[in-house]
Design a protein around this motif. Structure first.
Motif, mmCIF file in Angstrom:
data_model
loop_
_atom_site.group_PDB
_atom_site.id
_atom_site.type_symbol
_atom_site.label_atom_id
_atom_site.label_comp_id
_atom_site.label_asym_id
_atom_site.label_seq_id
_atom_site.Cartn_x
_atom_site.Cartn_y
_atom_site.Cartn_z
ATOM 1 N N GLN A 256 0.387 -1.063 0.165
ATOM 2 C CA GLN A 256 -0.338 -0.293 0.395
ATOM 3 C C GLN A 256 0.645 1.389 0.244
ATOM 4 O O GLN A 256 0.896 2.266 -0.486
ATOM 5 C CB GLN A 256 -0.772 0.120 1.435
ATOM 6 N N LYS A 257 2.029 0.910 0.474
ATOM 7 C CA LYS A 257 2.676 1.779 0.999
ATOM 8 C C LYS A 257 3.589 2.346 -0.415
ATOM 9 O O LYS A 257 3.730 3.644 -1.170
ATOM 10 C CB LYS A 257 3.895 2.499 1.804
ATOM 11 N N LEU A 258 3.725 1.615 -1.313
ATOM 12 C CA LEU A 258 4.689 1.807 -1.945
ATOM 13 C C LEU A 258 3.444 2.628 -3.187
ATOM 14 O O LEU A 258 4.412 2.966 -4.447
ATOM 15 C CB LEU A 258 4.873 0.044 -2.776
ATOM 16 N N ILE A 259 2.358 1.486 -3.341
ATOM 17 C CA ILE A 259 1.506 2.351 -3.967
ATOM 18 C C ILE A 259 1.486 3.764 -4.271
ATOM 19 O O ILE A 259 0.881 4.707 -5.097
ATOM 20 C CB ILE A 259 0.484 1.359 -4.301
ATOM 21 N N GLU A 260 0.968 3.603 -2.696
ATOM 22 C CA GLU A 260 0.476 5.576 -2.767
ATOM 23 C C GLU A 260 1.986 6.791 -2.893
ATOM 24 O O GLU A 260 1.540 7.638 -2.870
ATOM 25 C CB GLU A 260 0.520 5.735 -0.718
ATOM 26 N N MET A 261 2.713 6.298 -2.985
ATOM 27 C CA MET A 261 4.278 6.655 -2.676
ATOM 28 C C MET A 261 4.398 7.173 -4.379
ATOM 29 O O MET A 261 5.361 7.900 -4.830
ATOM 30 C CB MET A 261 5.048 6.564 -1.655
ATOM 31 N N GLY A 262 3.896 6.159 -5.676
ATOM 32 C CA GLY A 262 4.313 6.029 -6.072
ATOM 33 C C GLY A 262 5.875 4.783 -6.389
ATOM 34 O O GLY A 262 5.952 5.082 -8.638
ATOM 35 N N GLU A 263 5.971 4.920 -6.292
ATOM 36 C CA GLU A 263 7.559 3.696 -5.584
ATOM 37 C C GLU A 263 7.497 2.354 -6.580
ATOM 38 O O GLU A 263 7.900 1.970 -6.870
ATOM 39 C CB GLU A 263 7.764 3.240 -4.307
ATOM 40 N N ARG A 264 6.411 1.780 -6.175
ATOM 41 C CA ARG A 264 5.419 0.512 -7.159
ATOM 42 C C ARG A 264 5.734 0.911 -8.424
ATOM 43 O O ARG A 264 6.187 0.174 -8.904
ATOM 44 C CB ARG A 264 4.172 0.013 -6.441
ATOM 45 N N GLU A 265 4.940 1.946 -9.114
ATOM 46 C CA GLU A 265 5.110 2.185 -10.973
ATOM 47 C C GLU A 265 6.700 2.419 -11.138
ATOM 48 O O GLU A 265 6.851 1.638 -12.228
ATOM 49 C CB GLU A 265 4.322 3.212 -11.055
ATOM 50 N N ARG A 266 7.527 2.869 -9.988
ATOM 51 C CA ARG A 266 8.654 3.314 -10.462
ATOM 52 C C ARG A 266 9.675 2.068 -10.492
ATOM 53 O O ARG A 266 10.586 1.747 -11.374
ATOM 54 C CB ARG A 266 9.421 4.082 -9.955
ATOM 55 N N LEU A 267 9.299 1.026 -9.671
ATOM 56 C CA LEU A 267 9.842 -0.343 -9.679
ATOM 57 C C LEU A 267 9.454 -1.364 -10.502
ATOM 58 O O LEU A 267 9.967 -1.698 -11.535
ATOM 59 C CB LEU A 267 9.506 -1.171 -8.513
ATOM 60 N N LYS A 268 8.094 -1.266 -11.074
ATOM 61 C CA LYS A 268 7.662 -2.138 -12.359
ATOM 62 C C LYS A 268 8.548 -1.029 -13.587
ATOM 63 O O LYS A 268 9.229 -2.082 -14.667
ATOM 64 C CB LYS A 268 7.039 -1.237 -12.238
ATOM 65 N N GLU A 269 8.727 -0.570 -14.049
ATOM 66 C CA GLU A 269 9.207 0.901 -15.009
ATOM 67 C C GLU A 269 10.524 0.316 -15.001
ATOM 68 O O GLU A 269 11.525 -0.532 -15.708
ATOM 69 C CB GLU A 269 9.511 2.041 -14.865
ATOM 70 N N LEU A 270 11.002 0.014 -13.862
ATOM 71 C CA LEU A 270 12.529 -0.539 -13.384
ATOM 72 C C LEU A 270 12.533 -1.638 -13.805
ATOM 73 O O LEU A 270 13.795 -2.457 -15.028
ATOM 74 C CB LEU A 270 13.207 0.280 -12.054
ATOM 75 N N LEU A 271 12.382 -2.058 -13.606
ATOM 76 C CA LEU A 271 12.044 -3.901 -13.973
ATOM 77 C C LEU A 271 11.592 -4.285 -15.263
ATOM 78 O O LEU A 271 12.677 -4.659 -15.784
ATOM 79 C CB LEU A 271 11.486 -4.985 -13.210
ATOM 80 N N ARG A 272 10.958 -4.076 -15.974
ATOM 81 C CA ARG A 272 10.423 -3.667 -17.499
ATOM 82 C C ARG A 272 11.554 -3.508 -18.268
ATOM 83 O O ARG A 272 11.975 -4.280 -18.969
ATOM 84 C CB ARG A 272 9.371 -2.864 -17.498
ATOM 85 N N ALA A 273 12.550 -2.877 -17.943
ATOM 86 C CA ALA A 273 13.023 -2.360 -18.803
ATOM 87 C C ALA A 273 14.930 -2.768 -18.888
ATOM 88 O O ALA A 273 15.470 -3.751 -19.377
ATOM 89 C CB ALA A 273 13.998 0.049 -18.517
ATOM 90 N N LYS A 274 15.309 -3.593 -17.077
ATOM 91 C CA LYS A 274 15.860 -4.233 -17.317
ATOM 92 C C LYS A 274 16.133 -6.073 -17.727
ATOM 93 O O LYS A 274 16.983 -6.297 -18.321
ATOM 94 C CB LYS A 274 16.414 -4.910 -15.379
ATOM 95 N N LEU A 275 14.993 -6.068 -17.531
ATOM 96 C CA LEU A 275 14.328 -7.596 -17.884
ATOM 97 C C LEU A 275 14.941 -7.828 -19.415
ATOM 98 O O LEU A 275 15.068 -7.829 -20.992
ATOM 99 C CB LEU A 275 13.065 -7.791 -17.829
ATOM 100 N N ILE A 276 14.206 -6.049 -20.803
ATOM 101 C CA ILE A 276 14.779 -5.872 -21.870
ATOM 102 C C ILE A 276 15.624 -5.929 -22.408
ATOM 103 O O ILE A 276 16.653 -6.830 -23.436
ATOM 104 C CB ILE A 276 13.341 -4.856 -22.301
ATOM 105 N N GLU A 277 17.075 -5.362 -21.385
ATOM 106 C CA GLU A 277 17.749 -4.418 -21.772
ATOM 107 C C GLU A 277 18.552 -6.448 -21.333
ATOM 108 O O GLU A 277 19.561 -6.544 -22.122
ATOM 109 C CB GLU A 277 18.921 -3.965 -20.058
ATOM 110 N N CYS A 278 18.584 -7.391 -20.297
ATOM 111 C CA CYS A 278 19.050 -8.240 -20.349
ATOM 112 C C CYS A 278 18.320 -9.267 -21.365
ATOM 113 O O CYS A 278 19.254 -10.784 -20.644
ATOM 114 C CB CYS A 278 19.414 -9.054 -19.218
ATOM 115 N N GLY A 279 17.753 -9.326 -22.259
ATOM 116 C CA GLY A 279 17.276 -10.272 -23.043
ATOM 117 C C GLY A 279 16.273 -11.273 -23.064
ATOM 118 O O GLY A 279 15.675 -11.644 -23.522
ATOM 119 N N TRP A 280 15.419 -10.909 -21.080
ATOM 120 C CA TRP A 280 14.454 -12.033 -20.826
ATOM 121 C C TRP A 280 13.440 -11.896 -21.561
ATOM 122 O O TRP A 280 12.974 -12.593 -22.007
ATOM 123 C CB TRP A 280 14.045 -11.135 -20.013
ATOM 124 N N LYS A 281 13.020 -10.638 -22.470
ATOM 125 C CA LYS A 281 11.825 -10.951 -23.372
ATOM 126 C C LYS A 281 11.867 -11.484 -24.177
ATOM 127 O O LYS A 281 11.190 -12.266 -24.867
ATOM 128 C CB LYS A 281 11.490 -9.069 -23.443
#
Length: 96
Positions: free
Chosen positions: A13-38
């Motif tokens: 809930q705290k992650l969502i309220e502060m917008g950190e969850r979205e930032r973490l999801k974006e970071l994860l998405r970028a890292k997974l693309i970067e390493c060829g996971w996708k």
């Protein structure tokens, strides 16, 4: 609800309220693309569809088939970086 589940819900809930969850999801998405996971997972999906035939595969089947491999393919470095970011966030906002 167990104490552990309650703590997870509070943190989430705290992650969502502060917008950190979205930032973490974006970071994860970028890292997974970067390493060829996708690309690896996309290739695995194509293999599964080729094996079973397009007419015989539902989205649910495909998700059930690729989820374990998808989780296993996430590099440890990506997991560690996300965990580190979550820990840093919690340290900054320790008034949960």
């Amino acid at each position: 609800m167990s104490k552990d589940a309650q703590m997870r819900a509070t943190i989430n809930q705290k992650l969502i309220e502060m917008g950190e969850r979205e930032r973490l999801k974006e970071l994860l998405r970028a890292k997974l693309i970067e390493c060829g996971w996708k690309d690896q997972l996309k290739a695995h999906c194509k293999d599964v569809i080729r094996e079973k035939g397009l007419e015989h595969v539902t989205v649910e089947d495909l998700v059930a088939e690729i989820t374990p491999k998808g989780r296993a393919l996430v590099p440890d470095s990506v997991k560690k970086e996300l965990l580190q970011r979550i820990k840093a966030f919690l340290a900054q906002h320790a008034t949960l």
